[in-house]
Write an enzyme that holds these catalytic residues in place. Structure first.
Site, PDB file in Angstrom:
ATOM      1  CD  GLU A  52      -2.831  -1.234   2.349  1.00  0.00           C
ATOM      2  OE1 GLU A  52      -3.741  -0.388   2.412  1.00  0.00           O
ATOM      3  OE2 GLU A  52      -2.643  -2.103   3.220  1.00  0.00           O
TER       4      GLU A  52
ATOM      5  CB  SER B 256      -5.971  -1.656   0.480  1.00  0.00           C
ATOM      6  OG  SER B 256      -5.841  -0.456   1.178  1.00  0.00           O
TER       7      SER B 256
ATOM      8  CB  SER C 263     -10.271   8.280   2.766  1.00  0.00           C
ATOM      9  OG  SER C 263      -9.224   8.092   1.840  1.00  0.00           O
TER      10      SER C 263
END
Length: 353
Positions: free
Chosen positions: A16, A179, A314
């Protein structure tokens, strides 16, 4: 009032890395420069800590790019050949392994540097989906059924056995990833073994989880001793499931509905479940709690993310914005919470004399 010296730690040695950089860009942009002197520390994919001399820009750095190599030492210092950088607090805007799994948190505690987010213990536990489930289930919080396999058990993974226990469809996941990296939805034997092989590329522990039919709801939690809970938001995936591509690559991969359309009693049950999970897992500072809401009204916890995505779009900051806390104010509060916890913990005895 003197400005606080704030370090943004970003990049990292995880899958990530790029997501971290996107989050760090938003954080840098939103920090109030009248309150904070900001230092940018990039962790390269090779694990080098590099101080950027362009504090107004998040950049991907490698040794030799003109950045200063750093080492971390006790007494709130990041040290280089050119001297030390004294920091009042660090924002570890890192995602995935060696970022939100307690590794960096332990390093910063040893260096006596306050940091934003959960402590070593809760970071490590929440990163490990198997441990998260075991602790939540022990406390009566509902989670999806699962089966765990370790690296030395790869040869014993059997589709028929798992299918009888969990049914179809099911999900195969690396235990310590975020994720949705390495996550696959399985509907038949061939895809099952392919998914297990893929998941073992990312971790030494792999879990197979029964699929839960329900709405995907997320809640942001903020605070230490007296945390607050945001309004819930809903992920409406336009793909088979909310994959890495849906989150970060395909702009049409999912829609976010904030706040989620929920009856008041259902909203309160979800918020209570999120808060209970936050406390059970000893979280402080922040976490995003992801749940499923089934047709029968069950609230089933999927995971707790202690360093959620932090771009301006987000879910974690968006949910708190919808609850009355803007992005810049949120960063102020997180910094205050980190200093509050650090000062509290420093009052604890370290000897018996």
């Amino acid at each position: 009032m003197a400005k606080l010296n704030v370090g943004i730690l970003y990049g990292g040695q995880s899958t990530e890395h790029e997501v971290s950089m996107r989050s760090a860009e938003s954080v840098l942009d939103a920090l109030d420069k009248d309150k904070y002197d900001v230092k940018l520390v990039h962790i390269s994919k090779k694990g080098e800590w590099l101080l950027s001399h362009q504090s107004e820009e998040i950049r991907s750095l490698e040794a030799g790019d003109g950045a200063t190599g750093l080492s971390i030492i006790p007494s709130k210092q990041l040290s280089s050949k050119k001297g030390g950088e004294a920091l009042d607090v660090i924002l570890p805007i890192l995602h995935g392994t060696a970022g939100e799994d307690g590794s960096v948190q332990g390093l910063l505690e040893m260096a006596d540097i306050p940091y934003v987010g959960c402590n070593v213990r809760s970071s490590a536990v929440c990163m490990d989906k198997d441990m998260t489930k075991k602790l939540l289930k022990l406390e009566g919080i509902k989670v999806a059924d699962w089966v765990l396999y370790r690296h030395d058990e790869k040869g014993g993974v059997d589709y028929g056995t798992v299918k009888r226990e969990l049914g179809l469809p099911m999900f195969v996941k690396p235990v310590n990833q975020g994720s949705s990296v390495g996550v696959s939805k399985v509907t038949d034997e061939e895809s099952f073994y392919e998914a297990v092989a893929l998941a073992f590329e990312f971790d030494t522990k792999v879990m197979v989880e029964s699929a839960v039919e329900g709405r995907e709801i997320e809640v942001s939690v903020l605070g230490n001793a007296h945390p607050i809970v945001s309004v819930p938001g809903e992920i409406i995936a336009n793909t088979d499931f909310y994959s890495y591509e849906s989150k970060y690559i395909d702009e049409n991969g999912a829609a976010l509905e904030i706040p989620a359309k929920l009856a008041e009693d259902t909203k309160q049950r979800i918020q209570k479940t999120a808060l209970d999970a936050f406390r059970i897992l000893d979280c402080e500072g922040m976490a995003r709690v992801d749940v499923f809401l089934t047709e029968t009204g069950e609230v089933i916890v999927n995971e707790i993310n202690t360093l959620p995505g932090f771009t301006s779009i987000s879910m974690y900051p968006k949910l708190l914005e919808a609850s009355g806390i803007g992005y810049s104010e949120l960063l102020d509060r997180l910094i205050e919470l980190s200093l509050e916890r650090h000062n509290r913990d420093r009052q604890l005895k370290t000897d018996i004399m």
